[in-house]
Design a protein around this motif. Structure first.
Motif, short mmCIF file in Angstrom:
data_model
loop_
_atom_site.label_atom_id
_atom_site.label_comp_id
_atom_site.label_asym_id
_atom_site.label_seq_id
_atom_site.Cartn_x
_atom_site.Cartn_y
_atom_site.Cartn_z
N LYS A 279 10.99 2.27 7.16
CA LYS A 279 11.71 2.36 5.89
C LYS A 279 12.86 3.36 5.99
CE LYS A 279 11.12 3.46 1.01
NZ LYS A 279 10.18 3.94 -0.03
N GLU A 280 12.64 4.49 6.64
CA GLU A 280 13.71 5.48 6.79
C GLU A 280 14.84 4.94 7.66
OE1 GLU A 280 11.95 9.00 8.28
OE2 GLU A 280 10.81 9.46 6.45
N GLY B 262 16.75 2.54 5.65
CA GLY B 262 17.56 3.26 4.67
C GLY B 262 18.84 3.82 5.27
N ASP C 227 18.59 2.08 -7.83
CA ASP C 227 18.05 2.78 -6.67
C ASP C 227 16.58 2.47 -6.48
OD1 ASP C 227 20.54 3.86 -6.33
OD2 ASP C 227 20.08 5.70 -7.46
N GLU D 106 14.78 0.78 -3.25
CA GLU D 106 13.64 1.39 -2.57
C GLU D 106 12.49 0.41 -2.44
OE1 GLU D 106 13.20 4.38 -1.13
OE2 GLU D 106 15.34 4.73 -1.40
N GLU E 214 10.90 -1.06 0.97
CA GLU E 214 9.46 -0.92 1.22
C GLU E 214 8.86 -2.25 1.66
OE1 GLU E 214 5.97 1.28 1.50
OE2 GLU E 214 7.90 2.07 0.85
#
Length: 656
Positions: A91-92, A95, A123, A127, A131
């Protein structure tokens, strides 16, 4: 030589990338060259204690292919394992790669405008989308995730501007109109094969979304049992369960024994639940020991027994870890006696390795070894740690809840078709849009590329000069043009200068070609125009005698002949390239002159503001050299004074 150079320049680092190719496992199958390289590297690394601050680092993604002697203490005695990223890490990474994507739509019908109006909800929507995407990208490394985002952007570009693939020219597009949606990532995932799935099978998979609710009870039961049996997994599974595990209740209700770090799942959906469990525990290293995995281990160069021993030893080195074996009965019944005995011996030793397996029916486990003459192997491995999964006794409410998503998808099918139709209409309208052409970009070359470009240009100009020189020499040999080959005397030159004409002749044109003053066909034609003007000036045009008029006419005929020769006798690419080269170089010289003039004006203004005499022709290097000389002279004078003072002080001490 490498280690000696590193010792001279210490502290230093020696880095071997893909060290498995440089130092493979020594065996009879390897040639003598690789064996000698491994032996030499071992000898060099044994002497590193006397080499000071020299660090040796090796990198490989096939640790099993590296010679085991290199992995002993005193050599590569520290091993850092970098597994595939888990859900949080994925996920990071996603992102980071989607940070610059402003119009990221999570839902099928969402748009960037609605996300922008909702403010903070946009936002949160992004997210949630990241996810879900991180959960779906099992087995993806960082490079795979980057490629996924790139391919999704290309999918959105193809959907909004399909006409750019039908044109060879560069077109101007509006990037703000491109909306990257979930469908783009789904389409991109179909065209990308993760690196981990190219060489093997990834067993860790999330539960299918249409079966997640149906399997939720079994998954929770298995999570509780594994938390009790394998302590390193408790932390990861506690987040999934959302509560602490009651050890007493689990041991009493499920009948598992904490003595054995193993578990066998049997019944309906056992493989799905096991893969979902491995997905929950993806932070721990997982090693599969099925027959396909044993046969493909290290490129298939090992026997199944040898591959099994190496895999288990590797799992122990990276403990806590997991061994996974799908289809226990089939594996046990088809394995050789040596493979089964090796497996039982390895499982008998105590280590922080958890063994997970699946079977068809718990009642058939006891008979898995009857046909091969080895009964009781399953009891040795699992003891009481066998969980049977049953879904036939689910109440009607849970069955209906399991199909809620499917029914909702059927109800929304009409809406989805309308959205797809509207999307196709929008894509067709975008395809009909006429996009403007992008302006031509000037390519800036540097280094070797610039040198090759200049060499190519000089070769073109050289070939053109050879062609023009040969043509002028032919004209000099012709009798009718001999009158134009005689050089002008002083009187004729003054007469041409008085009338503003550039006096020239064929020999003068030949000199200009040799001196590179005439480097294009256009300049050559202009020289023959000057020759016509010179002839008219010296022979009075057509107002003189008949002989003079014939000479003037002959000069015009010579010019027409040269113009025709330029069009037919000179290669077109040489003529065009020479004009472009000279034009570009002239433009560069003009810009350079303007920059120098601007710099001189700035220097003049600065010196005028400081009330200094304006001199823009000062040699900067000479000034710097003079300043250095003055500084050195001051240092020498200072040293001389200090010596004199020291001598005087010593003399006074002697007198005292």
């Amino acid at each position: 030589l490498l280690f000696e150079e590193a010792q001279k320049k210490q502290p230093s680092i020696i880095f071997f990338d893909e060290i498995d190719g440089l130092c493979p496992v020594r065996s009879s199958k390897q040639d003598q060259i690789h064996n000698s390289i491994v032996s030499t590297l071992l000898a060099l690394m044994d002497g590193l204690d006397n080499r000071g601050q020299v660090v040796v680092i090796g990198a490989t993604n096939r640790i099993d292919a590296v010679d085991s002697a290199l992995r002993r203490p005193g050599r590569f005695d520290r091993e850092l394992s970098f597994p595939l990223p888990n859900v949080k890490a994925r996920k990071e990474i996603l992102g980071i790669h989607t940070k610059s994507i402003a119009n990221l739509s999570a839902n099928k019908g969402s748009s960037s405008a609605s996300a922008g109006e909702s403010g903070g909800s946009g936002d949160g929507e992004k997210e949630a989308f990241l996810e879900d995407l991180a959960h779906d990208c099992v087995g993806y490394c960082g490079a795979d995730l980057k490629a996924l985002c790139t391919e999704a952007s290309l999918q959105a570009l193809r959907r909004h501007y399909p006409q750019i693939y039908a044109r060879e020219e560069k077109l101007v597009i509006d990037t703000d109109k491109i909306e990257i949606q979930r469908e783009d990532f789904k389409a991109a995932a179909k065209s990308i094969t993760p690196a981990s799935q190219r060489s093997g099978v990834v067993h860790a998979q999330p539960l299918p979304k249409h079966l997640a609710k149906c399997l939720s009870g079994s998954v929770e039961m298995v999570r509780e049992a594994v938390s009790v049996l394998f302590n390193p997994a408790e932390g990861a599974l506690r987040d999934k369960l959302g509560r602490e595990v009651d050890y007493c209740r689990v041991l009493k209700e499920y009948g598992v024994s904490p003595i054995k770090k193993s578990l066998c799942l049997c019944g309906e959906g056992a493989d799905l639940v096991a893969r979902g469990l491995l997905h929950d525990l993806e932070s721990l290293p997982c090693f599969a020991i099925g027959h396909p995995d044993l046969l493909s281990f290290a490129g298939g160069g090992h026997s199944p027994e040898e591959a099994l021993v190496k895999i288990v030893c590797e799992a122990r080195k990276l403990a806590p870890s997991i061994l996974y074996l799908p289809g226990w009965e089939a594996w046990w019944s088809t394995s050789s006696y040596l493979l089964r005995s090796s497996f039982l011996s390895l499982m008998a030793t105590d280590s922080d390795v958890f063994f997970l397996s699946t079977g068809e029916d718990a009642a058939n486990l006891s008979s898995s070894g009857e046909g091969s003459g080895d009964q009781g192997g399953e009891s040795t491995v699992f003891d009481q740690n066998v969980i049977s999964l049953r879904f036939g006794d689910l109440p009607a409410e849970k069955k209906m809840a399991a199909f809620e998503d499917v029914l909702a998808a059927v109800r929304d099918e009409g809406k989805a078709s309308h959205r797809a139709k509207a999307k196709e209409e929008g894509a067709s309208a975008a395809a009909m849009e006429d996009l403007p052409l992008a302006p031509a970009e000037e390519q800036v070359l540097e280094g070797k590329a610039l040198a090759l470009k200049l060499e190519e240009e000089e070769e073109n100009l050289r070939q053109l000069r050879i062609i023009m020189r040969n043509q002028i020499l032919k004209l000099l040999c012709e009798h009718r043009y001999r009158v134009f080959s005689e050089p002008l005397d002083e009187g004729e030159r003054k007469e041409c200068e008085e009338k503003g004409v550039v006096g020239t002749d064929l020999l003068q044109i030949l000199k200009k070609i040799d001196r590179k003053e005439v480097a294009s066909t256009g300049a050559l034609v202009a020289c023959f125009g000057d020759l016509v003007s010179t002839t008219e000036t010296l022979y009075g045009g057509y107002g003189g005698t008949n002989d003079d008029a014939k000479i003037v006419s002959r000069s015009h005929a010579l010019k027409d002949q040269m113009e025709l020769w330029v069009k037919t006798g000179v290669p077109k690419h040489l003529s065009e390239s020479s004009e472009e080269i000279l034009k570009r170089r002239g433009e560069e010289e003009r810009k350079k002159a303007e920059a120098e003039e601007k710099m001189k004006r700035g220097t003049r203004r600065q010196r005028a503001s400081e009330d200094l005499p304006v001199d823009i022709h000062v040699d900067i290097e000479a000034v710097a050299r003079q300043l250095r000389q003055e500084a050195n002279q001051k240092k020498r004078e200072q040293a001389l004074r200090e010596q004199e003072e020291e001598a005087a002080r010593q003399k006074e001490e002697e007198v005292e």
